[in-house]
Structures are given as structure tokens and as C-alpha cells.
Design an enzyme around this catalytic site. Structure first.
Site, PDB file in Angstrom:
ATOM      1  CE1 TYR A 126      41.765  78.010  -8.334  1.00  0.00           C
ATOM      2  CE2 TYR A 126      41.400  76.829 -10.384  1.00  0.00           C
ATOM      3  CZ  TYR A 126      41.079  77.864  -9.532  1.00  0.00           C
ATOM      4  OH  TYR A 126      40.075  78.750  -9.854  1.00  0.00           O
ATOM      5  NE  ARG A 171      42.702  93.718 -10.211  1.00  0.00           N
ATOM      6  CZ  ARG A 171      43.307  94.127  -9.104  1.00  0.00           C
ATOM      7  NH1 ARG A 171      42.584  94.528  -8.074  1.00  0.00           N
ATOM      8  NH2 ARG A 171      44.617  94.159  -9.027  1.00  0.00           N
ATOM      9  CD  GLN A 182      44.151  79.649 -15.626  1.00  0.00           C
ATOM     10  OE1 GLN A 182      42.951  79.643 -15.368  1.00  0.00           O
ATOM     11  NE2 GLN A 182      45.012  80.450 -15.027  1.00  0.00           N
TER      12      GLN A 182
END
Length: 398
Positions: free
Chosen positions: A168, A344, A98
Site C-alpha cells: 500500500y 482466516r 485499520q
């Protein structure tokens, strides 16, 4: 059983199945370089059966990190990244990096480099004004993404995921709430989308067909005046028409203003306050409830929004959010999504996919308490795994 566990193509890459490990910052790089701990983290995920694991977060420049501990893409990082991709490949999985620039989410005090924002903003992280890049500096950011992609290819990655989400830098340019520019990078939707499109094209030009190129795109920022589905869908359509991307991973929320929209489940306000440096901790006690909102967890919680994209776009799409069992995976496939991404649930059980393959009724042990979220400041982990002790990183700017 559906084709979830059958090989699938993503651009030039063939994956062993359609399940991806979503990018979740690992907190295991205290010197901004790959460690054995980071390699072990992704090796375990790969051994657990995913088609591809995503290394997060590989910043394109020193100032593009949320703090100085994160990897930034430079020649010194390549040997460690190569060891990591070799370890993942040895377990039969592919590896994605990423890449992106944190923009207003960057901690300038920690990085010792000014944070960037599309318009004038004050950073509560560094208690300073952010730098508004001019067009020359924007061109440098675009070139940095292309360079990061080339280094990812040199490091043995099979794919790069460009970060267009969570407010971002690119996401902040897309946001009408955060972008008030008067030049060709602000104003209309087309102008605010220009940076995303130019970065995607530059990355594709840098790697050609050597790597799959994907992007993580916000469907909504989850804040009043921010990016919402109609505009985001238009941006997605332009990205599809440009032909630079092999897939879009659909996400939501703002690390700057509303992070819980991405996660859903419990809001771990008390645990977050404990790990923040003193100035930020005091402010968090004041705004914590407003910042960390609670969204009840349900399986496939981003599916309703994502359906709009599947109806309008023909390019491959990755469904993220509440992917914890085979039924939700099969629903995603039935609705036309090409891949699913898990986060998660794999922190809790790296071998969850093997269990699902053995027993289709398997349920994830993740209880969506989100106690893993504050561990990004120490060492990202599920707190219910006794084999994952904390190895604290400093949280104070040095």
C-alpha cells in the site's frame, strides 16, 4: 494455561486477552459506509471471545481505497462506525480501525481518483498511469491520516492500526523496488522511511493517549528488489525510537506483486479469475501462476522472520500468520510476543477461542484452502459456512 486469555494492556487500552482479530477486508460496505451486515460480522467475532477486532479497511481519502465500496473516513461515516463500536463493546471486546492509503493498490477507475505511487507506475487495475505525489500532496496524505485517526476516536474506537504493509502507499515508499524518488522521500533507507515515521507521529499527535496506535509493517515484500528484513528492522527501530506507536504487527507480502506470502496454503487461481472483471480476468490467466504463488502452510509461518524483531526491539509486537491453536499462541508468548492475531481461522469459526478455552487440544476447522480470498469481491466469508451466503458487490467500475 498461559496468560493468553488474561487481560493485557495495549497502550492506554486494557484488552480482555491477548488475541486480536486481524484486519481482513470484509466486503460488506457497498456504499462505502457501515452496514448492519458489517456490524453483525464484527459483533459475531467479538462474541467469539477476541480481545480486539479490527475493522478493515478504513481509507484516509477517497483515492486511498482499493475500490469505491470501501469505507473512507469522513464525518458521514461516524454514526455507522459508532454503532459498530458500540456493538463490539457490548460483547466485551475492543475495536480497532485499520487506517491507510492503498497507493498503487488502489483502483483509480473504480474510485474515479488517480492512484498514487512513489514513482511512475502503470496500474493494471485501472489501465492508467498513477500519480506521483509531490511534497505538498504527501503532506496532504499525512494530514489525512491524522484526520482519520481523530474520526476513529470520535467513532468510539479503542485503537487505530496504520497500514504500513503489503505495498500500500507507505509500504510502496519503503520499497527500493517501487520507490525511485530523488527527493527527501526516496533513495536511502532513512528517506524511504520518512513517510511512515511522519504519519505515525501525526496520528499520535492527533489522538494523544485517547487511543492505542499500532502499525502493520512488512518484514519482507517477497519480491526481488523489494523491502527485506534488514531494512525493515531498521525502520522498525526508528519507529520504536520515535515513540509514536504502542505496538507493531509484523506481516509480509505484496498485494500488488505477491499476496500469497501473507496467507500460505492453497493458491485459489481459478476462483480469483472467475470474479475479476473481464480485462483483468484475461490478464490473470496469463500471469496468475506467477502472481499467486504457493507457499506450503504451517502453523506460525511468519515466526521465523518475526524472531529478528523480537530480539532487537523492546516495544510490544503482534505475531500474525498461522495462529490457529493454543500451542502456537503459547509458543508466541514464550518467545516474547505480546499479542497474536488471527484471520482466516475466525472467518471459519468465529467462536474458535471459546472452543480453545474449553479444550486446549482444539484444532481449527480452517483447512487453509484460501477460497475465502476471492470472496472479498462479493462478501468476505468462509465458503464452507452455509450461513454465510454471498451478496455480490459489483466488480466493474461504474
Amino acid at each position: 494455561m498461559t496468560d493468553i486469555f488474561e487481560p493485557a494492556t495495549l497502550g492506554p487500552v486494557t484488552l480482555r486477552n491477548r488475541v486480536l482479530k486481524a484486519a481482513t477486508f470484509e466486503g460488506r460496505t457497498p456504499d462505502a459506509l457501515v452496514t448492519d451486515d458489517l456490524i453483525d460480522f464484527h459483533r459475531e467475532i467479538a462474541a467469539g471471545g477476541v480481545g480486539m477486532t479490527t475493522v478493515a479497511y478504513c481509507a484516509v481519502a477517497p483515492g486511498g481505497r482499493t475500490d469505491r465500496h470501501q469505507i473512507w473516513m469522513r464525518p458521514e461515516a461516524v454514526p455507522g462506525l459508532r454503532r459498530l463500536t458500540d456493538a463490539v463493546h457490548a460483547e466485551g471486546a475492543a475495536a480497532s480501525a485499520q487506517i491507510g492509503h492503498a497507493g498503487p493498490v488502489a483502483n483509480a477507475a473504480s474510485n474515479r481518483v488517480p492512484a498514487l505511487s512513489p514513482s511512475p507506475m502503470f496500474s493494471p487495475l485501472s489501465m492508467s498511469r498513477m500519480r506521483v505525489p509531490d511534497e505538498h500532496q504527501i503532506a496532504e496524505v499525512i494530514a489525512a491520516h491524522a484526520n482519520a485517526a481523530r474520526l476513529a476516536a470520535e467513532s468510539g474506537f479503542d485503537a487505530v492500526e496504520i497500514h504500513f504493509g503489503h505495498n500500500y502507499l507507505v509500504s510502496s515508499f519503503l520499497s527500493p523496488k517501487l520507490n525511485h524518488r530523488k527527493d527527501r522521500y526516496g533513495g536511502s533507507t532513512a528517506n524511504r522511511a520518512r513517510l511512515a515515521r511522519e504519519i505515525a507521529r501525526a496520528v499520535r499527535a492527533a489522538v494523544g493517549d485517547r487511543l492505542a496506535v499500532t502499525a502493520k509493517l512488512n518484514m519482507t515484500d517477497g519480491v526481488r528488489g523489494g523491502l527485506e528484513v534488514p531494512e525493515s528492522l531498521q525502520v522498525a527501530a526508528w519507529l520504536e525510537a520515535d515513540g509514536a506507536l504502542d505496538a507493531l504487527e509484523l506481516t509480509a507480502g505484496s498485494s500488488l506483486l505477491n499476496p500469497m506470502l501473507l496467507f500460505h496454503g492453497d493458491a485459489p487461481r481459478r476462483d480469483f479469475a472467475k470474479v475479476l472483471p473481464t480485462p483483468a480476468r484475461l490478464g490473470f490467466y496469463v500471469v496468475g501462476r506467477k502472481f499467486l504463488k504457493e507457499y506450503p502452510y504451517r502453523d506460525g509461518f511468519l515466526l521465523e522472520r518475526a524472531r529478528h524483531y523480537r530480539r532487537e526491539l523492546s516495544m510490544p509486537l503482534v505475531l500474525l500468520g498461522g495462529i490457529t491453536n493454543l500451542a502456537t499462541m503459547e509458543l508466541a508468548r514464550a518467545e516474547g510476543f505480546d499479542f497474536v492475531a488471527m484471520g482466516r481461522a475466525l472467518l471459519r469459526e468465529p467462536n474458535l477461542l471459546h472452543r480453545i478455552r474449553s479444550d486446549a487440544t482444539t484444532r481449527s476447522a480452517c483447512v487453509h484452502c484460501n477460497a475465502c480470498m476471492p470472496t472479498i469481491y462479493t462478501r468476505t466469508r468462509c465458503v464452507f459456512r452455509p450461513d454465510q451466503p454471498a451478496e455480490p458487490l459489483t466488480t466493474e467500475p461504474a
